[in-house]
Design a protein around this motif. Structure first.
Motif, PDB file in Angstrom:
ATOM      1  N   LEU A 104       0.842  -1.187   0.000  1.00  0.00           N
ATOM      2  CA  LEU A 104       0.000   0.000   0.000  1.00  0.00           C
ATOM      3  C   LEU A 104       0.875   1.233   0.000  1.00  0.00           C
ATOM      4  CD1 LEU A 104      -2.689  -1.016   2.642  1.00  0.00           C
ATOM      5  CD2 LEU A 104      -2.960  -0.958   0.181  1.00  0.00           C
ATOM      6  N   GLU A 105       0.422   2.276  -0.711  1.00  0.00           N
ATOM      7  CA  GLU A 105       1.203   3.506  -0.830  1.00  0.00           C
ATOM      8  C   GLU A 105       0.469   4.674  -0.195  1.00  0.00           C
ATOM      9  OE1 GLU A 105       3.496   6.134  -4.267  1.00  0.00           O
ATOM     10  OE2 GLU A 105       2.089   4.567  -4.845  1.00  0.00           O
ATOM     11  N   SER A 106       1.181   5.422   0.661  1.00  0.00           N
ATOM     12  CA  SER A 106       0.662   6.662   1.218  1.00  0.00           C
ATOM     13  C   SER A 106       1.366   7.819   0.516  1.00  0.00           C
ATOM     14  CB  SER A 106       0.897   6.705   2.730  1.00  0.00           C
ATOM     15  OG  SER A 106       2.276   6.884   3.005  1.00  0.00           O
ATOM     16  N   LYS A 107       1.126   9.052   0.978  1.00  0.00           N
ATOM     17  CA  LYS A 107       1.773  10.200   0.349  1.00  0.00           C
ATOM     18  C   LYS A 107       3.283  10.165   0.527  1.00  0.00           C
ATOM     19  CE  LYS A 107      -2.111  13.384   0.611  1.00  0.00           C
ATOM     20  NZ  LYS A 107      -2.643  14.627   1.198  1.00  0.00           N
ATOM     21  N   GLN A 108       3.742   9.688   1.693  1.00  0.00           N
ATOM     22  CA  GLN A 108       5.172   9.714   1.992  1.00  0.00           C
ATOM     23  C   GLN A 108       5.850   8.350   1.972  1.00  0.00           C
ATOM     24  OE1 GLN A 108       5.514  11.681   5.771  1.00  0.00           O
ATOM     25  NE2 GLN A 108       5.244  13.711   4.902  1.00  0.00           N
ATOM     26  N   LYS A 109       5.069   7.283   2.169  1.00  0.00           N
ATOM     27  CA  LYS A 109       5.701   5.979   2.331  1.00  0.00           C
ATOM     28  C   LYS A 109       5.016   4.900   1.507  1.00  0.00           C
ATOM     29  CE  LYS A 109       7.365   6.915   6.974  1.00  0.00           C
ATOM     30  NZ  LYS A 109       7.305   6.566   8.389  1.00  0.00           N
ATOM     31  N   VAL A 110       5.759   3.832   1.281  1.00  0.00           N
ATOM     32  CA  VAL A 110       5.214   2.608   0.708  1.00  0.00           C
ATOM     33  C   VAL A 110       5.328   1.556   1.798  1.00  0.00           C
ATOM     34  CG1 VAL A 110       5.457   0.839  -1.064  1.00  0.00           C
ATOM     35  CG2 VAL A 110       5.922   3.230  -1.630  1.00  0.00           C
ATOM     36  N   TYR A 111       4.186   0.961   2.159  1.00  0.00           N
ATOM     37  CA  TYR A 111       4.147  -0.080   3.191  1.00  0.00           C
ATOM     38  C   TYR A 111       3.961  -1.434   2.525  1.00  0.00           C
ATOM     39  CZ  TYR A 111       3.271   3.760   6.468  1.00  0.00           C
ATOM     40  OH  TYR A 111       3.354   4.917   7.200  1.00  0.00           O
ATOM     41  N   PHE A 112       4.613  -2.452   3.072  1.00  0.00           N
ATOM     42  CA  PHE A 112       4.367  -3.802   2.563  1.00  0.00           C
ATOM     43  C   PHE A 112       4.422  -4.802   3.707  1.00  0.00           C
ATOM     44  CE2 PHE A 112       8.715  -2.602   1.796  1.00  0.00           C
ATOM     45  CZ  PHE A 112       9.495  -3.690   2.151  1.00  0.00           C
ATOM     46  N   LEU A 113       3.599  -5.829   3.543  1.00  0.00           N
ATOM     47  CA  LEU A 113       3.419  -6.853   4.561  1.00  0.00           C
ATOM     48  C   LEU A 113       4.048  -8.144   4.076  1.00  0.00           C
ATOM     49  CD1 LEU A 113       1.915  -7.205   7.290  1.00  0.00           C
ATOM     50  CD2 LEU A 113      -0.067  -7.935   5.975  1.00  0.00           C
ATOM     51  N   SER A 114       4.836  -8.773   4.948  1.00  0.00           N
ATOM     52  CA  SER A 114       5.467 -10.039   4.601  1.00  0.00           C
ATOM     53  C   SER A 114       5.549 -10.918   5.838  1.00  0.00           C
ATOM     54  CB  SER A 114       6.873  -9.793   4.048  1.00  0.00           C
ATOM     55  OG  SER A 114       7.525 -11.013   3.790  1.00  0.00           O
ATOM     56  N   ALA A 115       4.941 -12.087   5.754  1.00  0.00           N
ATOM     57  CA  ALA A 115       4.975 -13.082   6.832  1.00  0.00           C
ATOM     58  C   ALA A 115       4.577 -12.494   8.178  1.00  0.00           C
ATOM     59  CB  ALA A 115       6.362 -13.722   6.920  1.00  0.00           C
ATOM     60  N   GLY A 116       3.530 -11.665   8.186  1.00  0.00           N
ATOM     61  CA  GLY A 116       3.032 -11.094   9.427  1.00  0.00           C
ATOM     62  C   GLY A 116       3.840  -9.934   9.968  1.00  0.00           C
ATOM     63  N   SER A 117       4.795  -9.432   9.192  1.00  0.00           N
ATOM     64  CA  SER A 117       5.617  -8.295   9.612  1.00  0.00           C
ATOM     65  C   SER A 117       5.403  -7.121   8.655  1.00  0.00           C
ATOM     66  CB  SER A 117       7.099  -8.674   9.628  1.00  0.00           C
ATOM     67  OG  SER A 117       7.323  -9.693  10.575  1.00  0.00           O
ATOM     68  N   PHE A 170       9.014   1.886   3.112  1.00  0.00           N
ATOM     69  CA  PHE A 170      10.033   2.594   2.337  1.00  0.00           C
ATOM     70  C   PHE A 170       9.602   4.054   2.282  1.00  0.00           C
ATOM     71  CE2 PHE A 170      11.408   4.389  -1.744  1.00  0.00           C
ATOM     72  CZ  PHE A 170      12.776   4.261  -1.617  1.00  0.00           C
ATOM     73  N   ASP A 171      10.451   4.952   2.804  1.00  0.00           N
ATOM     74  CA  ASP A 171      10.169   6.381   2.797  1.00  0.00           C
ATOM     75  C   ASP A 171      10.573   6.943   1.437  1.00  0.00           C
ATOM     76  OD1 ASP A 171      10.483   9.290   3.148  1.00  0.00           O
ATOM     77  OD2 ASP A 171      10.104   8.857   5.263  1.00  0.00           O
ATOM     78  N   LYS A 172       9.602   7.505   0.704  1.00  0.00           N
ATOM     79  CA  LYS A 172       9.866   7.968  -0.660  1.00  0.00           C
ATOM     80  C   LYS A 172      10.766   9.195  -0.703  1.00  0.00           C
ATOM     81  CE  LYS A 172       5.351   7.883  -1.633  1.00  0.00           C
ATOM     82  NZ  LYS A 172       4.083   8.014  -2.394  1.00  0.00           N
ATOM     83  N   GLU A 173      10.736  10.001   0.346  1.00  0.00           N
ATOM     84  CA  GLU A 173      11.548  11.216   0.361  1.00  0.00           C
ATOM     85  C   GLU A 173      12.991  10.950   0.780  1.00  0.00           C
ATOM     86  OE1 GLU A 173      11.571  15.334   2.885  1.00  0.00           O
ATOM     87  OE2 GLU A 173       9.625  14.637   2.150  1.00  0.00           O
ATOM     88  N   THR A 174      13.173  10.228   1.881  1.00  0.00           N
ATOM     89  CA  THR A 174      14.517   9.976   2.395  1.00  0.00           C
ATOM     90  C   THR A 174      15.130   8.688   1.862  1.00  0.00           C
ATOM     91  OG1 THR A 174      13.701   8.753   4.323  1.00  0.00           O
ATOM     92  CG2 THR A 174      13.910  11.154   4.542  1.00  0.00           C
ATOM     93  N   GLU A 175      14.302   7.855   1.199  1.00  0.00           N
ATOM     94  CA  GLU A 175      14.707   6.536   0.706  1.00  0.00           C
ATOM     95  C   GLU A 175      15.147   5.612   1.836  1.00  0.00           C
ATOM     96  OE1 GLU A 175      17.378   6.747  -2.612  1.00  0.00           O
ATOM     97  OE2 GLU A 175      15.948   7.879  -3.821  1.00  0.00           O
TER      98      GLU A 175
END
Length: 199
Positions: free
Chosen positions: A40-53, A57-62
């Motif tokens: 899922l993508e927000s304005k500042q970050k990309v979130y991802f779910l893997s194995a319950g965790s 990824f911060d798009k601005e600061t990388e």
């Protein structure tokens, strides 16, 4: 000659970058993941779910990292994530029924109501639908309506007949026994009779 060589080595060693040591008792997490279940993508970050965790990824600061119980989350074993594009937060749902709202600024709000419900079986979240000032959580025991501003439950409809839920404009639409029904989002839905059949 030997003295000059020693001085030169000392000077060179001071020019080399020094690696900072961590404070005693602190931890560094090195995220590792295999299969990604949800992105899922927000304005500042990309979130991802893997194995319950949960990873981000911060798009601005990388910057990339992992969110877990040791750095702010209120539970473990994440079952699903949903993004609210109106209020700009990520809703994290745990296998216990507990939920966290995560805003891009780092603020985390815990919503333990479903996890704290006294049930004969463990509560679980099946689906989430976001409205203007509210959101609906479809669970294994019914439909829970939250006030998005107060972070509290407005109403609960105890039923296992709802297959899915969504918000369209000012109405909540539910698939009840393969029949589309709707109710205004202003309505406190306490049972499925509050839903009208969609013609």
């Amino acid at each position: 000659m030997m003295k000059k060589l020693c001085i030169l080595l000392v000077l060179l060693s001071t020019l080399l970058p020094a690696k900072a040591q961590q404070a005693v008792g602190s931890w560094t997490f090195y995220p590792s993941f295999s299969t990604v279940n949800n992105i899922l993508e927000s304005k500042q970050k990309v979130y991802f779910l893997s194995a319950g965790s949960l990873f981000y990824f911060d798009k601005e600061t990388e910057e990339r990292g992992q969110l877990n119980a040791s750095n702010g989350l209120n539970d473990v074993s994440i079952s699903n994530i949903f993004y609210n594009p109106v209020a700009n937060y990520l809703l994290v749902c745990y296998s216990t029924g507990n939920m966290d709202k995560i805003y891009d600024n780092g603020k985390i709000v815990n919503l333990p109501d479903i996890a704290n419900a006294i049930m004969t079986t463990a509560p679980s979240v099946k689906d989430v639908a976001f409205g203007k000032d509210c959101f609906y959580v479809l669970t294994n025991f019914g439909l829970v309506n939250y006030d998005d501003n107060k972070n509290e439950v407005r109403a609960t409809a105890y039923t296992t007949d709802i297959q899915s839920v969504m918000v369209v404009g000012d109405h909540v639409v539910a698939n009840i026994e393969n029949q589309l029904r709707f109710a205004p989002t202003s309505e406190r839905v306490t049972n499925i009779d509050k839903f009208k059949v969609y013609d």
